[in-house]
Scaffold this motif. Structure first.
Motif, PDB file in Angstrom:
ATOM      1  N   HIS A   1     -40.270 -60.826  -8.295  1.00  0.00           N
ATOM      2  CA  HIS A   1     -39.871 -60.555  -9.690  1.00  0.00           C
ATOM      3  C   HIS A   1     -38.766 -61.494 -10.163  1.00  0.00           C
ATOM      4  N   LEU A   2     -37.843 -61.826  -9.264  1.00  0.00           N
ATOM      5  CA  LEU A   2     -36.689 -62.626  -9.658  1.00  0.00           C
ATOM      6  C   LEU A   2     -36.938 -64.132  -9.553  1.00  0.00           C
ATOM      7  N   GLY A   3     -37.964 -64.501  -8.807  1.00  0.00           N
ATOM      8  CA  GLY A   3     -38.273 -65.918  -8.646  1.00  0.00           C
ATOM      9  C   GLY A   3     -37.344 -66.642  -7.704  1.00  0.00           C
ATOM     10  N   ARG A   4     -36.715 -65.894  -6.803  1.00  0.00           N
ATOM     11  CA  ARG A   4     -35.820 -66.504  -5.822  1.00  0.00           C
ATOM     12  C   ARG A   4     -35.689 -65.566  -4.625  1.00  0.00           C
ATOM     13  N   PRO A   5     -35.480 -66.119  -3.434  1.00  0.00           N
ATOM     14  CA  PRO A   5     -35.290 -65.263  -2.252  1.00  0.00           C
ATOM     15  C   PRO A   5     -33.918 -64.617  -2.288  1.00  0.00           C
ATOM     16  N   LEU A   6     -33.829 -63.403  -1.750  1.00  0.00           N
ATOM     17  CA  LEU A   6     -32.552 -62.698  -1.723  1.00  0.00           C
ATOM     18  C   LEU A   6     -31.907 -62.696  -0.346  1.00  0.00           C
ATOM     19  N   LEU A   7     -32.663 -63.053   0.674  1.00  0.00           N
ATOM     20  CA  LEU A   7     -32.154 -62.970   2.035  1.00  0.00           C
ATOM     21  C   LEU A   7     -32.278 -64.309   2.741  1.00  0.00           C
ATOM     22  N   LYS A   8     -31.185 -64.739   3.355  1.00  0.00           N
ATOM     23  CA  LYS A   8     -31.165 -65.998   4.082  1.00  0.00           C
ATOM     24  C   LYS A   8     -30.485 -65.789   5.430  1.00  0.00           C
TER      25      LYS A   8
ATOM     26  N   ASN B   1     -27.893 -65.848   8.315  1.00  0.00           N
ATOM     27  CA  ASN B   1     -26.421 -65.747   8.278  1.00  0.00           C
ATOM     28  C   ASN B   1     -25.919 -65.249   6.929  1.00  0.00           C
ATOM     29  N   ASP B   2     -26.776 -64.546   6.202  1.00  0.00           N
ATOM     30  CA  ASP B   2     -26.425 -64.031   4.883  1.00  0.00           C
ATOM     31  C   ASP B   2     -25.500 -62.824   5.015  1.00  0.00           C
ATOM     32  N   ARG B   3     -24.552 -62.690   4.112  1.00  0.00           N
ATOM     33  CA  ARG B   3     -23.690 -61.511   4.070  1.00  0.00           C
ATOM     34  C   ARG B   3     -24.304 -60.402   3.213  1.00  0.00           C
ATOM     35  N   MET B   4     -25.463 -60.677   2.659  1.00  0.00           N
ATOM     36  CA  MET B   4     -26.169 -59.713   1.802  1.00  0.00           C
ATOM     37  C   MET B   4     -25.317 -59.269   0.618  1.00  0.00           C
ATOM     38  N   LEU B   5     -24.522 -60.196   0.113  1.00  0.00           N
ATOM     39  CA  LEU B   5     -23.620 -59.879  -0.985  1.00  0.00           C
ATOM     40  C   LEU B   5     -24.392 -59.389  -2.206  1.00  0.00           C
ATOM     41  N   TYR B   6     -25.532 -60.031  -2.483  1.00  0.00           N
ATOM     42  CA  TYR B   6     -26.340 -59.648  -3.646  1.00  0.00           C
ATOM     43  C   TYR B   6     -27.581 -58.843  -3.236  1.00  0.00           C
ATOM     44  N   ALA B   7     -28.196 -59.215  -2.132  1.00  0.00           N
ATOM     45  CA  ALA B   7     -29.399 -58.507  -1.692  1.00  0.00           C
ATOM     46  C   ALA B   7     -29.126 -57.023  -1.511  1.00  0.00           C
ATOM     47  N   ALA B   8     -27.955 -56.687  -0.940  1.00  0.00           N
ATOM     48  CA  ALA B   8     -27.641 -55.272  -0.708  1.00  0.00           C
ATOM     49  C   ALA B   8     -27.500 -54.502  -2.012  1.00  0.00           C
ATOM     50  N   LYS B   9     -27.024 -55.177  -3.070  1.00  0.00           N
ATOM     51  CA  LYS B   9     -26.884 -54.485  -4.360  1.00  0.00           C
ATOM     52  C   LYS B   9     -28.258 -54.156  -4.943  1.00  0.00           C
ATOM     53  N   TYR B  10     -29.182 -55.114  -4.857  1.00  0.00           N
ATOM     54  CA  TYR B  10     -30.542 -54.845  -5.338  1.00  0.00           C
ATOM     55  C   TYR B  10     -31.185 -53.720  -4.522  1.00  0.00           C
TER      56      TYR B  10
ATOM     57  N   LEU C   1     -27.919 -56.054  11.115  1.00  0.00           N
ATOM     58  CA  LEU C   1     -29.289 -55.870  10.653  1.00  0.00           C
ATOM     59  C   LEU C   1     -29.935 -57.119  10.065  1.00  0.00           C
ATOM     60  N   VAL C   2     -29.138 -58.076   9.609  1.00  0.00           N
ATOM     61  CA  VAL C   2     -29.701 -59.232   8.908  1.00  0.00           C
ATOM     62  C   VAL C   2     -30.756 -59.945   9.742  1.00  0.00           C
ATOM     63  N   ASP C   3     -30.440 -60.250  10.993  1.00  0.00           N
ATOM     64  CA  ASP C   3     -31.403 -60.971  11.833  1.00  0.00           C
ATOM     65  C   ASP C   3     -32.660 -60.140  12.063  1.00  0.00           C
ATOM     66  N   GLU C   4     -32.479 -58.824  12.241  1.00  0.00           N
ATOM     67  CA  GLU C   4     -33.643 -57.955  12.459  1.00  0.00           C
ATOM     68  C   GLU C   4     -34.532 -57.919  11.211  1.00  0.00           C
ATOM     69  N   ILE C   5     -33.920 -57.907  10.047  1.00  0.00           N
ATOM     70  CA  ILE C   5     -34.690 -57.906   8.797  1.00  0.00           C
ATOM     71  C   ILE C   5     -35.440 -59.224   8.648  1.00  0.00           C
ATOM     72  N   LEU C   6     -34.744 -60.334   8.950  1.00  0.00           N
ATOM     73  CA  LEU C   6     -35.381 -61.647   8.838  1.00  0.00           C
ATOM     74  C   LEU C   6     -36.565 -61.792   9.789  1.00  0.00           C
ATOM     75  N   LYS C   7     -36.466 -61.195  10.974  1.00  0.00           N
ATOM     76  CA  LYS C   7     -37.546 -61.298  11.961  1.00  0.00           C
ATOM     77  C   LYS C   7     -38.713 -60.364  11.654  1.00  0.00           C
ATOM     78  N   SER C   8     -38.475 -59.367  10.801  1.00  0.00           N
ATOM     79  CA  SER C   8     -39.509 -58.357  10.550  1.00  0.00           C
ATOM     80  C   SER C   8     -40.600 -58.911   9.635  1.00  0.00           C
ATOM     81  N   ASP C   9     -41.735 -58.242   9.648  1.00  0.00           N
ATOM     82  CA  ASP C   9     -42.896 -58.634   8.838  1.00  0.00           C
ATOM     83  C   ASP C   9     -43.176 -57.518   7.836  1.00  0.00           C
ATOM     84  N   SER C  10     -43.047 -57.829   6.554  1.00  0.00           N
ATOM     85  CA  SER C  10     -43.254 -56.805   5.525  1.00  0.00           C
ATOM     86  C   SER C  10     -44.679 -56.262   5.530  1.00  0.00           C
ATOM     87  N   ALA C  11     -45.604 -57.015   6.130  1.00  0.00           N
ATOM     88  CA  ALA C  11     -46.993 -56.546   6.208  1.00  0.00           C
ATOM     89  C   ALA C  11     -47.114 -55.310   7.093  1.00  0.00           C
ATOM     90  N   ASP C  12     -46.115 -55.085   7.965  1.00  0.00           N
ATOM     91  CA  ASP C  12     -46.141 -53.929   8.859  1.00  0.00           C
ATOM     92  C   ASP C  12     -45.553 -52.677   8.210  1.00  0.00           C
TER      93      ASP C  12
END
Length: 283
Positions: free
Chosen positions: A153-160, A162-171, A207-218
């Motif tokens: 929807h936003l046209g940009r990734p929210l998670l990278k 070593n991210d601190r999830m400064l914005y992703a966590a708010k969404y 949790l960041v690394d675990e989220i990055l490794k996960s597959d949303s298809a699951d």
């Protein structure tokens, strides 16, 4: 070393060594721990003896003592909590979206990471209020799915990385809280802490690394109503600054002391994400 049920012959002096349980102290991974060990001690010369089974048991007790010392669940605790919840080892592995071999290793002495320990506690421990999880089981793959849907929807990734999830966590927080308010339950089962940077995914560093490794298809697919909530949040806050500033205006966050868990029961108090007139929360 000749062995029977309670005695062995000492290889040093030939006297009989009796089975004893001793309190031991050792340094493990930089932490001093105390643990009990089942050994044989010679009555003649005092030599302490251990066979391969004894040594393996001592290693398990040592690592369990270390886990308790640093605040991790030990093998017996994991096993008992799993059984109390009615999970088989495979069932727990499925719920955590990992291989069953990991569960078996943790219950038999292998030390789990802090991130995995947090996931185990979230899933297995009794929580005084289900409002900390939005009436939903915690799911890392669902977090990934919600973030991926926001990205579309936003046209940009929210998670990278070593991210601190400064914005992703708010969404995520707005999606979970709005869904709890309008649909009766959150989307991810995540808990959120009130930090100076605003509402933040609890234990986000682990949790960041675990989220990055996960597959949303699951993940369990989003319902149409949940997709509509994500679309509405993305429309309300098209930029990172917009969602960051909005979260800092919320009284739900302002009234919490730093570090406190924000209860989903306060979802009705959201001020920056108005409730749609056509949305009715199920009873």
């Amino acid at each position: 070393m000749k062995r029977n049920k309670s005695t062995v012959t000492c290889p040093q002096c030939g006297e009989q060594a009796q089975s004893v349980e001793l309190e031991k102290k050792a340094e493990f991974k930089g932490v001093e721990v105390r643990y009990s060990a089942n050994l044989h001690r010679c009555a003649g010369c005092g030599l302490e003896l251990a066979n391969l089974d004894d040594a393996a048991d001592m290693q398990d007790r040592l690592t369990d003592a270390y886990r308790r010392a640093v605040g991790l669940l030990d093998g017996d605790q994991i096993r008992l909590l799993r059984q109390k919840k009615g999970f088989s080892q495979q069932g727990l592995a499925d719920a955590l979206e990992i291989g069953v071999a990991s569960v078996k290793r943790w219950e038999n002495g292998v030390i789990q990471s802090k991130a995995m320990d947090n996931l185990l506690r979230t899933l297995l421990e009794e929580h005084p209020c289900n409002e900390h999880t939005g009436n939903r089981e915690f799911s890392i793959t669902r977090i990934r799915l919600v973030l991926d849907t926001f990205a579309l929807h936003l046209g940009r990734p929210l998670l990278k990385k070593n991210d601190r999830m400064l914005y992703a966590a708010k969404y995520l927080w707005y999606a979970d809280m709005t869904a709890r308010r309008d649909l009766g339950q959150g989307m991810t089962g995540a808990t959120y802490a009130a930090l100076p940077m605003g509402p933040q995914l609890n234990n986000y560093r682990d949790l960041v690394d675990e989220i990055l490794k996960s597959d949303s298809a699951d993940a369990q697919p989003l319902t149409n109503e949940e997709k509509a909530v994500i679309a509405a949040v993305a429309k309300a806050f098209p930029g990172n600054k917009a969602v960051y500033d909005a979260a800092h205006r919320e009284s739900v966050w302002k009234q919490c002391i730093t570090g406190a868990i924000i209860s989903y029961s306060q979802a009705d108090e959201l001020s920056e994400m108005p409730k749609s007139s056509g949305t009715v929360a199920p009873r």
